[in-house]
Design a protein around this motif. Sequence first.
Motif, PDB file in Angstrom:
ATOM      1  N   ASN B 199       0.705  -1.255  -0.127  1.00  0.00           N
ATOM      2  CA  ASN B 199       0.041   0.071   0.117  1.00  0.00           C
ATOM      3  C   ASN B 199       0.802   1.342   0.096  1.00  0.00           C
ATOM      4  O   ASN B 199       0.359   2.452   0.599  1.00  0.00           O
ATOM      5  N   HIS B 234      -3.956   3.397  -8.617  1.00  0.00           N
ATOM      6  CA  HIS B 234      -4.215   2.117  -7.537  1.00  0.00           C
ATOM      7  C   HIS B 234      -2.881   1.659  -6.664  1.00  0.00           C
ATOM      8  O   HIS B 234      -1.968   2.003  -7.426  1.00  0.00           O
ATOM      9  N   TYR B 235      -3.205   1.323  -5.666  1.00  0.00           N
ATOM     10  CA  TYR B 235      -1.927   0.593  -4.817  1.00  0.00           C
ATOM     11  C   TYR B 235      -1.775  -0.730  -5.706  1.00  0.00           C
ATOM     12  O   TYR B 235      -2.655  -1.277  -6.008  1.00  0.00           O
ATOM     13  N   PRO B 244      -5.928  -2.146  -4.853  1.00  0.00           N
ATOM     14  CA  PRO B 244      -7.194  -1.069  -4.275  1.00  0.00           C
ATOM     15  C   PRO B 244      -7.020   0.341  -4.986  1.00  0.00           C
ATOM     16  O   PRO B 244      -6.189   0.649  -5.058  1.00  0.00           O
ATOM     17  N   ILE B 246      -7.379   4.080  -5.754  1.00  0.00           N
ATOM     18  CA  ILE B 246      -7.526   5.229  -5.010  1.00  0.00           C
ATOM     19  C   ILE B 246      -8.443   6.262  -5.545  1.00  0.00           C
ATOM     20  O   ILE B 246      -9.200   7.018  -5.143  1.00  0.00           O
ATOM     21  N   HIS B 281      -2.480  10.323  -0.767  1.00  0.00           N
ATOM     22  CA  HIS B 281      -1.521   9.223   0.149  1.00  0.00           C
ATOM     23  C   HIS B 281      -0.656  10.212   0.892  1.00  0.00           C
ATOM     24  O   HIS B 281      -0.245   9.859   1.978  1.00  0.00           O
ATOM     25  N   VAL B 286      -5.464   8.116   2.793  1.00  0.00           N
ATOM     26  CA  VAL B 286      -6.128   7.036   2.473  1.00  0.00           C
ATOM     27  C   VAL B 286      -5.938   5.654   3.291  1.00  0.00           C
ATOM     28  O   VAL B 286      -4.837   5.573   3.773  1.00  0.00           O
ATOM     29  N   VAL B 288      -6.758   1.456   3.505  1.00  0.00           N
ATOM     30  CA  VAL B 288      -7.024   0.217   2.677  1.00  0.00           C
ATOM     31  C   VAL B 288      -7.747  -0.737   3.496  1.00  0.00           C
ATOM     32  O   VAL B 288      -7.288  -1.038   4.621  1.00  0.00           O
ATOM     33  N   THR B 293     -10.458   1.174  -1.061  1.00  0.00           N
ATOM     34  CA  THR B 293      -9.646   2.277   0.060  1.00  0.00           C
ATOM     35  C   THR B 293     -10.961   3.088   0.349  1.00  0.00           C
ATOM     36  O   THR B 293     -12.160   3.189  -0.211  1.00  0.00           O
ATOM     37  N   VAL B 295     -11.181   7.039   1.193  1.00  0.00           N
ATOM     38  CA  VAL B 295     -10.458   8.391   1.095  1.00  0.00           C
ATOM     39  C   VAL B 295     -11.151   9.264   1.767  1.00  0.00           C
ATOM     40  O   VAL B 295     -12.229   9.357   1.392  1.00  0.00           O
TER      41      VAL B 295
ATOM     42  N   HIS C 255     -16.520   5.786  -1.031  1.00  0.00           N
ATOM     43  CA  HIS C 255     -16.507   4.757   0.034  1.00  0.00           C
ATOM     44  C   HIS C 255     -17.693   4.691   0.814  1.00  0.00           C
ATOM     45  O   HIS C 255     -18.137   3.637   1.389  1.00  0.00           O
TER      46      HIS C 255
END
Lengths: 297, 297, 297, 297
Positions: B199, B234-235, B244, B246, B281, B286, B288, B293, B295, C255
């Motif tokens: 992550n 994304h991660y 995941p 973002i 980030h 963020v 996970v 995610t 956010v 989310h």
Amino acid sequence: MSVQEIHADLGGFNMIGRLLISCEDRPGIVAAVSRFLADEGANIIHSDQHSTDPVGGLFFMRIEFQLHGIEDHINELRTRFEQTAASFHMKWRMSCASEKKKIAIFVSKEDHCLQDLLQRFRLGELSADISMVVSNHDDMREIVKPYGIPYHHVPATKDTREEAAERHLSLLEEANVDTVVLARYMQIIPPVMIEQYQNQIINIHHSFLPAFVGGKPYNQAYDRGVKIIGATAHYVTEELDQGPIIEQDVERVSHRYQIKDLKRIGRDVEKLVLSRAVGWHLDDKVLVYENKTVVFP
Amino acid sequence: MSVQEIHADLGGFNMIGRLLISCEDRPGIVAAVSRFLADEGANIIHSDQHSTDPVGGLFFMRIEFQLHGIEDHINELRTRFEQTAASFHMKWRMSCASEKKKIAIFVSKEDHCLQDLLQRFRLGELSADISMVVSNHDDMREIVKPYGIPYHHVPATKDTREEAAERHLSLLEEANVDTVVLARYMQIIPPVMIEQYQNQIINIHHSFLPAFVGGKPYNQAYDRGVKIIGATAHYVTEELDQGPIIEQDVERVSHRYQIKDLKRIGRDVEKLVLSRAVGWHLDDKVLVYENKTVVFP
Amino acid sequence: MSVQEIHADLGGFNMIGRLLISCEDRPGIVAAVSRFLADEGANIIHSDQHSTDPVGGLFFMRIEFQLHGIEDHINELRTRFEQTAASFHMKWRMSCASEKKKIAIFVSKEDHCLQDLLQRFRLGELSADISMVVSNHDDMREIVKPYGIPYHHVPATKDTREEAAERHLSLLEEANVDTVVLARYMQIIPPVMIEQYQNQIINIHHSFLPAFVGGKPYNQAYDRGVKIIGATAHYVTEELDQGPIIEQDVERVSHRYQIKDLKRIGRDVEKLVLSRAVGWHLDDKVLVYENKTVVFP
Amino acid sequence: MSVQEIHADLGGFNMIGRLLISCEDRPGIVAAVSRFLADEGANIIHSDQHSTDPVGGLFFMRIEFQLHGIEDHINELRTRFEQTAASFHMKWRMSCASEKKKIAIFVSKEDHCLQDLLQRFRLGELSADISMVVSNHDDMREIVKPYGIPYHHVPATKDTREEAAERHLSLLEEANVDTVVLARYMQIIPPVMIEQYQNQIINIHHSFLPAFVGGKPYNQAYDRGVKIIGATAHYVTEELDQGPIIEQDVERVSHRYQIKDLKRIGRDVEKLVLSRAVGWHLDDKVLVYENKTVVFP
């Protein structure tokens, strides 16, 4: 089946309380409020806050919490909160999610916003009791009929404006209406009503304010040759189209679009913007300060 | 003047702490955390929280607070928080906003994302120390030079993949890099690096995932005849383009657009999406869980 | 007042013809076609064209023209155009704007797209005759009633699928239906019907295709944690959700959105996307080639 | 490698001609023009047209065509077209795509639009020769240097405004500049220059016009509490921020955004809007009438 009956079936609002706060920012507010709620046995579900400036700014907070039996004890809860509120000089209000707001929808001759609101209520997207639909015309009576909502035809010409205002106010008061939605109601709202329903009257203006204030904004947009049109939902204040903006949205257009196309495209934007603003207002997600809004969506 | 020197001039991060929490939801978490902060003399500036479900769900929270002298006492603060954290079985981390993350930017032959990130760092839009730019080509050396950032050319072919990975890891470790940004670095990242930087590796994929996984997404989009293209930050996880998400954004296209037009339009979307994801980030916004995610923008 | 009667009042389509052409690109097509129209005394109002490649590519053209008396002489006009068409090996069709397409709307249990289409027809936004609404349930009968449109309840379970298909086809044939709109009709369309109504059956899929093919796309979107959801209108082909895309649009989510929120937001996108696609189809603005569409909006 | 040299490598503009027409609408225009081009052996690649009203309205057309040897014979072609043009009282211009426009970029102290334009020219996204960068400050000299483009520092204070204007005009004339791009050049353009470069000076205004005319639009937007901000690219006329709008775009904001955030978000919108407008202008895709634009994108 009426909108009210359908909503009763939906549930989901039981045991949910909402607390809205605004005050000067200083350390310890969140701790005090969350301590109060924890001591009461409440569980915080959502919490939003905003500071205009951490030093000497304004502090806004909305908390949604779950508390067994809140419906029966909200008044005691309010009383017990007073001490915490006083120590931070808070403006605040506390409500049960299950206590639905009573709204009146005002409409003139264009029905797209009215229809859209009615369907969202039917689908359970918006949580309120619609107490009445009020119009300066009789045209919408048939549309409203299947929903079992009272329809009041109150003519409003230049000469009858004062009588109309009186009639409006007495209708709203009789039904204990909290919120008035102007769903393309193309008439001036008199100061007496604005004062009585401060930050409780939501209007949809068919332009991207502050561009194109006043009448015929699509014609103005056409004449100026803009490449994007919009709509704005705002609380009504005495100055025309100058109240706190709750929501705005836009749609792209081009030189091909005639005024009638702008109106057609605009209808879809108006519906979306108004329904979002009304939904946030009904869920106590809007706070007003200095002619602006804080929206916790 | 280096990016670091410019940032030192910006200030604004002093005395700001951030606390990120995730745990099982239950009553009293907010009260306990805000009580702890109030007792320490901290003022909560921003606070965001999210519950996946108020009953038995997961609870996420991010608090930004102001506390004099936090830079000198963060470790004591962390130690004192441990008790509160333990009583709720929290996963948590606490940081000073002034302790900038150290990032490495990986790039191949397309420079638009790199250029965009460098300019945002120069303008103070993104708060980090860029420790290095790493590339499998030497092409970007001149672009990076004026920023005074070390540039490492590490060739990466099929045969040298393992050596490259070792070289990457030792470069990152030497410089204490926290975060790796893949700014259109078109090479597979080996599992060993993914594991070490869980992550912490952000990739920009040039499609609206999960549509068009893998190579040449613009060609795939063209062949499928979509009317909107997109980009996804994304991660990085071991499964290609499955990590995941973002941030995502899109742009409208039409039958007139050839593949080269999709690439051109796409560049603008990629830059915006990557810079937003990197910014969130860097600001510890963020969280996970379950390959998704939360956010708090 | 029926939809048909309202439309009759609108006018505006008289004397308007439309010509759609596709052929291999080569010099002189526009000259030949516009010469033909000028010789006939027609005035070109709109003209759009597209070449996939000026050398050896495909050429598409849509012309809207004004011609007195076209309604009475369209067949002679078609005959006279045949020579021009043959010399360029054109696929083509010519129509009068006043000859409205006859459409059938298929619906299951969700009514938002049906309601939206009915209102747009009532407002004159969409130009067609709605010949019937067909459903595998009886639930929508009351909604359709005020519009004076025949409603056919044709149950469709696994066992009765073949009978249902026969019944559908005989209903469509009896009423000379041109176009079928699947307004959230959650049943498989059998190959025999797809073949008979090639590029005449429009479906709304509640995802941003090619992401989330098949059932329950909002659940898939929730599980993948995407930050944007969408909807796609496409012509139905034998492969599920693989037909030529006519229109797509998206909405941002976060989310905070549960599956029910995605469905709610999605309804608004679905309505907009489907109504745009249907409108373009009705106005002969969509051409299909190689499983893609050329849309001249 | 200079921008010019890079572009020379790109090719793709050879043998491409463009014809722009505006006149009163009447039957036979398209036939006459396409007949002329067919007789010359040209193949029409793109064609767009627009009528404000088919009866008595204005007619606009843009044709892109392929013709061998057009570069060497454009003047003869123009001469031969005069007869066709005269018979419809056309305003028209014809150009070769390979004859790039010469542009001057004016900039003050904010460099994001300048940088963005320079990179797009380097990537071949915009087709022009940048003849010079002009600024009232010396700050951007180093940024421009690597591109090999002349940089002119022309101070412009209240007292030196007239001298500055003279210097500007002589610089532009010496270099045969066609188009001036005001890339956040925060100075008033004198009438003499506006007159000489009518519909050839493109400005980026950092608001969604007609909202927030004049200086400090982001402060105005913050004070009004709008939920969306925007940017507008327009041709410069004598009335401040009132010229024909070429392109606009917007970005969503919320109560969380301070003025500095609006400026940061705004920079991305400004860059995109300006680059689109400049691109369309360079490709002869913009026609102006009655203070509006017809854009054939």
